[in-house]
Design an enzyme around this catalytic site. Structure first.
Site, PDB file in Angstrom:
ATOM      1  N   TRP A 198       0.834  -1.207   0.000  1.00  0.00           N
ATOM      2  CA  TRP A 198       0.000   0.000   0.000  1.00  0.00           C
ATOM      3  C   TRP A 198       0.867   1.255   0.000  1.00  0.00           C
ATOM      4  CZ3 TRP A 198      -4.158  -1.767  -1.734  1.00  0.00           C
ATOM      5  CH2 TRP A 198      -4.623  -3.032  -1.343  1.00  0.00           C
ATOM      6  N   ASP A 236      -0.693   6.864   6.653  1.00  0.00           N
ATOM      7  CA  ASP A 236      -1.766   5.912   6.393  1.00  0.00           C
ATOM      8  C   ASP A 236      -1.801   4.949   7.575  1.00  0.00           C
ATOM      9  OD1 ASP A 236      -3.421   3.870   5.581  1.00  0.00           O
ATOM     10  OD2 ASP A 236      -2.338   3.416   3.732  1.00  0.00           O
ATOM     11  N   LYS A 265     -10.697  -2.217   9.235  1.00  0.00           N
ATOM     12  CA  LYS A 265      -9.728  -2.973  10.031  1.00  0.00           C
ATOM     13  C   LYS A 265     -10.071  -2.885  11.522  1.00  0.00           C
ATOM     14  CE  LYS A 265      -7.165  -3.379   6.250  1.00  0.00           C
ATOM     15  NZ  LYS A 265      -7.005  -4.638   5.496  1.00  0.00           N
TER      16      LYS A 265
END
Length: 355
Positions: free
Chosen positions: A100, A167, A191
């Site tokens: 990511w 992030d 998450k």
């Protein structure tokens, strides 16, 4: 009986949250309407949005410190582009610690110069780079706090005078830290916070409006702030469940309480990985191991079928590793009880006894 859910995301949510959310889908606030039927402009849902945004700032210790919380759509993947649109004027610095992070770097390069200050790609992202420096002449520095696929986690963040962007999709609200060191934080909900479909963005308002480009309205943080996260129809159900989850987190004692629980869960599993000769951790340095995602392999591939049968029979779900790593990945997000980790550890011991 509910399974022991180690899924990497969408992931486990607190049972009490699921029960309240289920009831709201049938009848929200005794309106005799479903939560997913009511207008997002109604007072009932506006209250939900305001409470969710307020709770996010409260948990992070950022209330009355110049930050705004937004619930947007498009996942962290859209934030890769939004961050650059709003902050990248000349050049930015990125730390590349996984899939990511790599994708965020790619998106930013469409809008300006990007410096990769360090990368762990040379060893398939199985460690966190150290001893790198952040240039002083960049618009911002971007990092990814937890790498879901590879099981690494930043335990320290660089001291820098440039804007710090992070992030935190897979470890938001999982531990205490000084969140005021960050100028912008973003995190997909699926998450630690809620179901897929909404993304939390926490941003220091005074860093905006500094780029010369014209930003499309949907990508402009200032537009979303001015409309209180209601510029377009928000993801009503994910925002509501996120609010319930943040309330649950507050009820159990906030970040201090959940950090203690998460440390205990991680220690229980990693101790077994290190003790049991049939298992080997993927992450090369123990200090880089993620408390959220433990990645590991069997030392003897011929035991794969036996291990898979054992954990499946024990009611465990979502243990297979990502295809880019292989092996196994136990995601231990906030709502996973330590009892589930104990079940997994027992299965690992059972495999050893039968080997």
């Amino acid at each position: 009986m509910k399974k022991h859910n180690f899924s990497a995301g969408p992931c486990i949510l607190p049972q009490s949250v699921l029960q309240k959310a289920s009831a709201a889908v049938l009848n929200f606030n005794d309106l005799n309407l479903s939560l997913i039927e009511v207008s997002h402009r109604s007072k009932d849902f506006v209250d939900v949005m305001e409470n969710a945004r307020s709770l996010a700032l409260e948990h992070l210790g950022l209330q009355n410190k110049g930050y705004k919380a937004l619930f947007l759509q498009g996942g962290a993947s859209l934030e890769f582009l939004m961050v650059a649109n709003n902050l990248l004027e000349n050049k930015a610095a990125y730390l590349n610690t996984g899939t990511w992070a790599d994708k965020s770097l790619k998106e930013a390069r469409m809008l300006g110069e990007v410096i990769e200050v360090a990368s762990s790609k040379d060893q398939n992202f199985n460690y966190i780079p150290k001893n790198y420096s952040v240039p002083n002449d960049v618009d911002y520095f971007h990092c990814t706090s937890n790498n879901t696929i590879f099981g690494t986690q930043l335990k320290e963040f660089p001291k820098t005078n440039v804007k710090l962007v992070c992030d935190m999709s897979s470890d938001i609200f999982s531990r205490q830290m000084d969140f005021s060191q960050f100028d912008l934080i973003y995190a997909g909900a699926q998450k630690n916070m809620g179901p897929a479909g909404t993304t939390l963005v926490v941003i220091k308002e005074d860093i905006l409006g500094k780029v010369s480009r014209q930003i499309p309205s949907m990508l402009d943080y200032k537009v979303h702030i001015s409309k209180d996260s209601m510029f377009n129809t928000p993801a009503v159900f994910p925002v509501y469940v996120s609010m319930l989850t943040l309330e649950w987190l507050k009820d159990i004692g906030g970040l201090a309480a959940i950090e203690k629980i998460n440390n205990e869960k991680a220690a229980l599993l990693y101790n077994e990985i290190d003790r049991n000769p049939l298992f080997k951790g993927f992450v090369s340095n123990k200090e880089d191991r993620s408390n959220m995602n433990a990645t590991f392999n069997l030392t003897d591939d011929s035991l794969n079928d036996r291990f898979n049968s054992l954990w499946t029979a024990a009611g465990i779900n979502g243990l297979k590793g990502h295809r880019s790593v292989g092996g196994y990945r136990a995601s231990m997000y906030n709502a996973l009880p330590i009892e589930s980790v104990a079940v997994l550890v027992d299965v690992m011991k059972e495999l050893e006894l039968g080997a």
